[in-house]
Design an enzyme around this catalytic site. Structure first.
Site, short mmCIF file in Angstrom:
data_model
loop_
_atom_site.label_atom_id
_atom_site.label_comp_id
_atom_site.label_asym_id
_atom_site.label_seq_id
_atom_site.Cartn_x
_atom_site.Cartn_y
_atom_site.Cartn_z
N SER A 26 64.06 11.92 45.26
CA SER A 26 64.52 12.39 46.58
C SER A 26 65.26 13.73 46.41
CB SER A 26 65.30 11.24 47.17
OG SER A 26 66.26 10.62 46.33
N ASN A 113 73.64 2.19 46.41
CA ASN A 113 73.16 1.75 47.83
C ASN A 113 74.39 1.94 48.84
OD1 ASN A 113 70.85 0.96 46.56
ND2 ASN A 113 71.44 -1.31 46.41
N THR A 158 57.92 17.96 94.56
CA THR A 158 57.42 16.86 94.06
C THR A 158 56.00 16.71 93.68
OG1 THR A 158 57.07 15.88 96.13
CG2 THR A 158 59.35 15.55 95.35
N HIS A 159 55.47 16.07 92.66
CA HIS A 159 54.10 16.03 92.17
C HIS A 159 53.67 17.88 91.96
CE1 HIS A 159 53.71 12.17 93.94
NE2 HIS A 159 54.55 12.55 94.99
N SER A 280 50.99 40.17 73.21
CA SER A 280 49.71 39.75 72.64
C SER A 280 49.21 40.81 71.81
CB SER A 280 48.85 39.44 73.80
OG SER A 280 47.52 39.62 73.35
N LYS A 286 50.71 41.34 78.31
CA LYS A 286 51.39 40.21 78.29
C LYS A 286 52.78 39.92 77.50
CE LYS A 286 49.38 36.53 78.04
NZ LYS A 286 48.34 35.68 78.07
N ASN A 288 54.62 36.63 76.68
CA ASN A 288 54.44 35.14 76.62
C ASN A 288 55.67 34.23 76.37
OD1 ASN A 288 51.65 35.61 76.69
ND2 ASN A 288 51.13 36.10 74.48
N GLU A 293 57.41 27.62 74.73
CA GLU A 293 56.34 26.67 74.16
C GLU A 293 56.70 26.18 73.01
OE1 GLU A 293 52.30 28.84 75.04
OE2 GLU A 293 54.02 30.37 74.94
N GLN A 325 64.55 5.24 51.21
CA GLN A 325 64.78 6.64 50.93
C GLN A 325 64.00 7.58 51.82
OE1 GLN A 325 65.08 7.86 46.55
NE2 GLN A 325 62.97 8.40 47.11
N LYS A 328 65.31 9.66 55.30
CA LYS A 328 66.48 11.13 55.23
C LYS A 328 65.43 12.17 55.70
CE LYS A 328 68.11 9.91 51.17
NZ LYS A 328 68.04 8.52 51.76
N1 ARG Z 1 67.73 8.01 46.40
C1 ARG Z 1 68.05 6.76 46.71
C2 ARG Z 1 67.85 6.55 48.54
O1 ARG Z 1 67.91 7.57 49.07
C3 ARG Z 1 69.30 6.38 46.58
C4 ARG Z 1 69.75 4.84 46.53
C5 ARG Z 1 68.92 4.25 45.29
N2 ARG Z 1 69.23 2.74 45.09
C6 ARG Z 1 68.56 1.85 44.31
N3 ARG Z 1 68.82 1.04 44.19
N4 ARG Z 1 67.47 2.60 43.62
O2 ARG Z 1 67.69 5.58 49.08
#
Ligand code: ARG
Length: 461
Positions: A26, A113, A158-159, A280, A286, A288, A293, A325, A328
């Site tokens: 990760s 953890n 409205t609408h 454009s 143009k 834009n 958007e 994991q 993130k």
């Molecule tokens: N990179 C892991 C995550 O983002 C960290 C925790 C890893 N824990 C484990 N028991 N392997 O979740």
């Protein structure tokens, strides 16, 4: 043969397959939490010393070494390694190179953890603070528009059909209400997430005499999480963030859509400045509204992140699973998209020019004061509203047949539909009178808009 992992490889004879490493690592994205990781580790080390679990000198070496690691990361000289999987082990391995043996004591009484849960909370909390500031800026820009155009009539819809005249300021302040609720939703999420997972360790807590209140306080949390299993397996905080972000993004997309519509040649309610538009390559005329958007489209990512993380979390048994994991990247991407969208919207709202004349013209078209006429019939002639509605409908049909608007009908024409009508009626058919009459609390009258804008100024000060 690849070597087994230097952090946890004791029972492993060989290292991971290349694909295993690719799916497992990760570090490609969680390096964004380096600062939070180091902050958490420094607090943990200080606590380990204060409780006598490690010596003061070891803790001191760890805390200083971590600052060196941080400066290497922020200076761009740090070498991230996929073999070390994630930010936590990358930092710790480098710490060992810098301070030697004491580095190995840092992980006492904790696990990745609780570490990752802490880092991630800190990161999301920081983003909420950043986004809150951006939302305040957007609110300020909306209030400025409202102050400038508190009494500018504009077609209200409205609408997407012309409904009744409103004021430009009133329309701007409608968005101020929405974005203020978004701030409050983010603040709620922040308050609920502000509990510290550190000390939950892998899932069961630790046998070391740690001081969880101390680390919680050092990291700016209100208190430690009460249940170690929950502490490591809860991602509600990220989901609440994504939900609040989704609602905010939805609001942004509505305003973006209005900017797209308003800046067309058909509407001309606003002119977006050159700085916020593109040309454009083939059509020289143009201009834009690409920023609006794209902002409207960015919302897809944010909703997607919300659904993706809900899906990752659903059905996971307690406590931690590696599935988590995957939390993130979704949150990072959504936070980035929302930040960019808020910055773009604030720039456009601040710099766009509201075009008074086209807004007023549109407000006067489409029988927009028909409700004012019906109200007049009730007020002046004592008609029941339903009957007044009917009479007005007949007058609208007559104007439509003649190809004119309500104020263009002659008194004689009107009296043909209802004999009681006198020329007092013309006063309520004008858009200025129409908006000025809507004085009730929260109504579109310029007085009300000015009063609301002043309240917003106070709240934002
Ligand atoms: N990179 C892991 C995550 O983002 C960290 C925790 C890893 N824990 C484990 N028991 N392997 O979740």
């Amino acid at each position: 043969m690849k070597q087994s992992n230097q952090m946890w490889g004791g029972r492993f004879a060989e290292g991971p397959d290349a694909v295993m490493e690719a799916i497992n690592a990760s570090i490609g994205f969680d390096r964004r939490m380096a600062r939070e990781d180091i902050e958490g580790s420094r607090a943990h080390a200080a606590m380990l010393a204060a409780t006598g679990i490690v010596s003061d000198s070891d803790a001191q070496a760890i805390r200083e070494g971590l600052l060196t690691v941080l400066s290497e990361i922020e200076g761009g000289t740090f070498e991230f390694s996929a073999a070390l999987e994630d930010i936590h082990m990358n930092v710790e391995a480098r710490l060992k190179e810098i301070v030697g043996e004491p580095a190995g004591r840092l992980h006492t009484g904790r696990s990745r953890n609780d570490q990752v849960a802490t880092d991630f909370r800190l990161w999301v909390r920081g983003r909420i603070d950043l986004l809150d500031g951006l939302l305040a800026g957007l609110l300020g820009a909306l209030v400025s528009q409202a102050e400038a155009g508190a009494d500018w009539p504009m077609a209200g819809f409205t609408h997407l059909q012309v409904a009744q005249p409103v004021t430009w300021g009133h329309h701007m302040l409608a968005y101020a209400e929405m974005f203020a609720r978004d701030r409050s939703r983010l603040a709620d999420a922040r308050a609920r997430m502000n509990e510290c997972p550190l000390g939950a360790a892998a899932l069961a807590g630790t046998s070391f005499p740690i001081d969880r209140a101390m680390t919680a306080e050092a990291l700016g949390f209100d208190r430690p999480c009460a249940n170690s299993l929950d502490a490591v397996s809860d991602r509600d905080f990220a989901l609440e963030f994504l939900s609040a972000a989704s609602i905010c993004a939805m609001h942004l997309s509505r305003l973006a859509e209005e900017l797209v519509i308003w800046s067309t040649a058909q509407f001309r309610f606003v002119t977006l400045p050159d700085r916020w538009t593109t040309g454009s390559s083939i059509m020289p005329q143009k201009r834009n509204p690409d920023a609006a958007e794209l902002l409207r489209a960015k919302v897809g990512r944010i909703f997607g992140a919300n659904v993706a993380l809900l899906t990752v979390m659903k059905g996971l048994p307690l406590a931690y699973s590696k599935d988590m994991q995957e939390d993130k990247e979704q949150v990072f991407d959504a936070a980035d998209a929302l930040e960019l969208a808020l910055r773009a919207m604030t720039g456009m709202v601040r710099e766009m020019e509201a075009n008074r004349e086209p807004m007023r013209e549109a407000a006067a078209r489409g029988f927009s004061t028909a409700t004012d006429l019906a109200d007049w019939l009730v007020r002046e002639l004592g008609l029941p509203f339903r009957e007044a509605h009917h009479v007005t409908g007949a007058l609208v049909a007559m104007a439509e047949a003649k190809g004119c608007d309500l104020p263009d009908l002659s008194l004689a024409d009107m009296q043909g539909v209802h004999e009681g009508i006198d020329d007092g009626v013309f006063a309520v058919l004008g858009v200025e009178n129409s908006v000025a009459s809507r004085r009730c609390l929260g109504g579109t009258a310029p007085d009300q808009v000015r009063a609301q804008a002043a309240l917003w100024r106070e709240r934002l000060a």
